[in-house]
Design an enzyme around this catalytic site. Structure first.
Site, mmCIF file in Angstrom:
data_model
loop_
_atom_site.group_PDB
_atom_site.id
_atom_site.type_symbol
_atom_site.label_atom_id
_atom_site.label_comp_id
_atom_site.label_asym_id
_atom_site.label_seq_id
_atom_site.Cartn_x
_atom_site.Cartn_y
_atom_site.Cartn_z
ATOM 1 N N HIS A 218 -6.272 -45.661 -23.796
ATOM 2 C CA HIS A 218 -6.011 -45.684 -22.341
ATOM 3 C C HIS A 218 -4.551 -46.053 -22.031
ATOM 4 C CE1 HIS A 218 -7.071 -49.901 -22.907
ATOM 5 N NE2 HIS A 218 -8.362 -49.703 -22.780
ATOM 6 N N ARG A 229 15.214 -51.873 -22.168
ATOM 7 C CA ARG A 229 15.683 -52.385 -23.457
ATOM 8 C C ARG A 229 14.547 -52.656 -24.433
ATOM 9 N NH1 ARG A 229 18.966 -54.235 -19.570
ATOM 10 N NH2 ARG A 229 17.638 -56.024 -19.092
ATOM 11 N N GLY A 251 -7.025 -42.561 -10.429
ATOM 12 C CA GLY A 251 -6.196 -42.998 -9.321
ATOM 13 C C GLY A 251 -6.159 -44.492 -9.142
ATOM 14 N N HIS A 253 -6.538 -46.802 -12.298
ATOM 15 C CA HIS A 253 -5.962 -47.350 -13.529
ATOM 16 C C HIS A 253 -4.496 -46.978 -13.726
ATOM 17 C CE1 HIS A 253 -10.134 -48.224 -14.589
ATOM 18 N NE2 HIS A 253 -9.678 -48.947 -15.592
ATOM 19 N N ASP A 277 -13.843 -44.159 -20.154
ATOM 20 C CA ASP A 277 -13.990 -45.612 -20.300
ATOM 21 C C ASP A 277 -15.170 -46.097 -19.458
ATOM 22 O OD1 ASP A 277 -13.368 -48.058 -21.419
ATOM 23 O OD2 ASP A 277 -11.778 -48.534 -19.983
ATOM 24 N N LEU A 310 -9.852 -55.159 -14.027
ATOM 25 C CA LEU A 310 -10.594 -53.922 -14.238
ATOM 26 C C LEU A 310 -11.410 -54.023 -15.515
ATOM 27 C CD1 LEU A 310 -7.861 -51.300 -13.258
ATOM 28 C CD2 LEU A 310 -10.024 -51.685 -12.059
ATOM 29 N N ALA A 311 -12.660 -53.579 -15.442
ATOM 30 C CA ALA A 311 -13.588 -53.694 -16.574
ATOM 31 C C ALA A 311 -14.220 -52.335 -16.832
ATOM 32 C CB ALA A 311 -14.653 -54.742 -16.280
#
Length: 387
Positions: A218, A229, A251, A253, A277, A310-311
């Protein structure tokens, strides 16, 4: 009854070309070819699918659950069956049940369930994806930090032995918690190694890819970001042309602009491909689920822990395809490839999956003109019909 089956549709996309008013010829579960309707062999059994078009069945390399079942909570053969059946409703014909970081007992049970699914040939089962426990606590996401740990020799031996019993095995690791030698041993045994949930810098990430890792899990999520850098895992993934990367296209993640940038960077041989996922909610109306004793809430198109993390994703594969087409302006053919051919290439199974050319497993999805799933077929057999 003939062993040769002809499936007709107004259009057929074989992952490379479009065929108009054609028929897909199938024998013993594999594609024989695509011919004009006027050239359908007279001895074949013919099925007419009106309207819309046929496309290669979707290949999902990251599926935590579906049909009300979360693989972590029920690491069993019946759970694998339920997950595969749930995702078939949305055009997925081959998937990797995915185990999130858990204790050793759950890991062993999941491995055994995978062996059993492989032995009996569960429709849609492509192998296993073990996402953890060898990750970085700094980029843990929804993974339980108390269960995250470095890979030891016992872990390595278990994975090498498991590969012999499965058609495919994908493992997500953070290069901070595995050695280059372990990555080389895994990839050398035919295990696909993906970098994810990692805070590693560019040099460490690039070295892991050089050692045999070939994928990123993901992209953009739960990994060190691209900086001027310090390019991080994201930079190493985009810079290494041969590296494939999964993407959650909902839209939520990943910002649409970041998806567009990544698409321009990953032009081959490594490609950007879609993953869901998905958790246990797919194909159901459930609004809460449990993972490692924590509650995940489904709301406004997202799955989150109580602290907002988020899960997983409230996403299915056809929804991801539509998002790319409708929101990112990705051409339909490219979006379909991102859901089929490209994940098959990332896993190394493109000889049989992800397309509808001769020799491929005859797994396909019948889509309407509005890109809704009308029916799903696995190895020449109908496994879902919206009618």
């Amino acid at each position: 009854m003939s062993d040769l089956l002809a499936i007709t549709a107004p259009r057929i996309f074989d992952a490379f070309d479009w065929h108009e008013n054609a028929a897909l010829l199938i024998e013993f579960g594999h594609v024989v070819g695509i011919v004009a309707r006027s050239d359908i062999p007279k001895h074949s059994e013919t099925v007419h699918l009106g309207g819309g078009f046929l496309a290669p069945g979707f290949v999902d390399l990251q599926v935590n659950g579906g049909g009300g079942v979360l693989f972590n909570n029920d690491p069993s053969l019946p759970a694998i069956r339920a997950i595969c059946a749930a995702h078939a409703q949305f055009g997925t014909t081959a998937l990797l049940p995915t185990l999130i970081t858990d204790n050793v007992g759950v890991n062993l049970a999941a491995m055994q369930a995978g062996r059993e699914a492989a032995q009996i040939g569960v429709p849609g089962f492509l192998g296993l994806h073990l996402e953890g426990p060898h990750l970085s606590t700094a980029r843990k996401g929804t993974h339980d930090p108390s269960l995250i740990r470095a890979m030891d020799e016992t872990d390595l031996s278990r994975l090498l032995a498991l590969r012999n019993d499965l058609p495919n095995l994908l493992v997500t690791v953070a290069p901070e918690t595995v050695t280059r030698e372990q990555i080389s041993a895994l990839s050398g045994a035919g295990i696909v190694v993906s970098l994810g949930h990692s805070d590693a810098g560019y040099e460490v990430s690039a070295a892991a890819f050089d050692a045999g890792a070939s994928m990123a899990t993901h992209l953009f999520n739960a990994m060190s970001q691209l900086g001027s850098r310090e390019p991080g895992v994201v930079g190493a993934t985009l810079a290494k042309s041969e590296v494939h990367a999964g993407l959650i296209a909902d839209g939520i993640h990943v910002h649409p602009a970041a998806i567009q940038i990544a698409l321009r960077a990953k032009t081959g041989p490594g490609r950007l491909f879609l993953v869901t996922d998905a958790m246990s909610q797919t194909g159901t109306d459930i609004t809460t689920l449990q993972l490692n004793g924590r509650t995940i809430t489904r709301s406004n198109g997202a799955l989150r822990l109580a602290d907002g993390t988020l899960a997983g994703a409230d996403l299915d594969m056809i929804e991801a395809v539509r998002f790319l087409v409708d929101r990112i302006d990705v051409p339909l053919a490219d979006a379909l490839r991102m859901a089929s051919l490209y994940p098959a290439e990332a896993l190394g199974v493109q000889s049989e999956f992800g397309h509808l050319r001769p020799g491929a497993v005859a797994s396909f999805v019948h889509l309407t003109g509005q890109h809704e799933v009308a029916s799903t077929w696995i190895a020449g057999q109908s496994v879902f019909s919206a009618c």
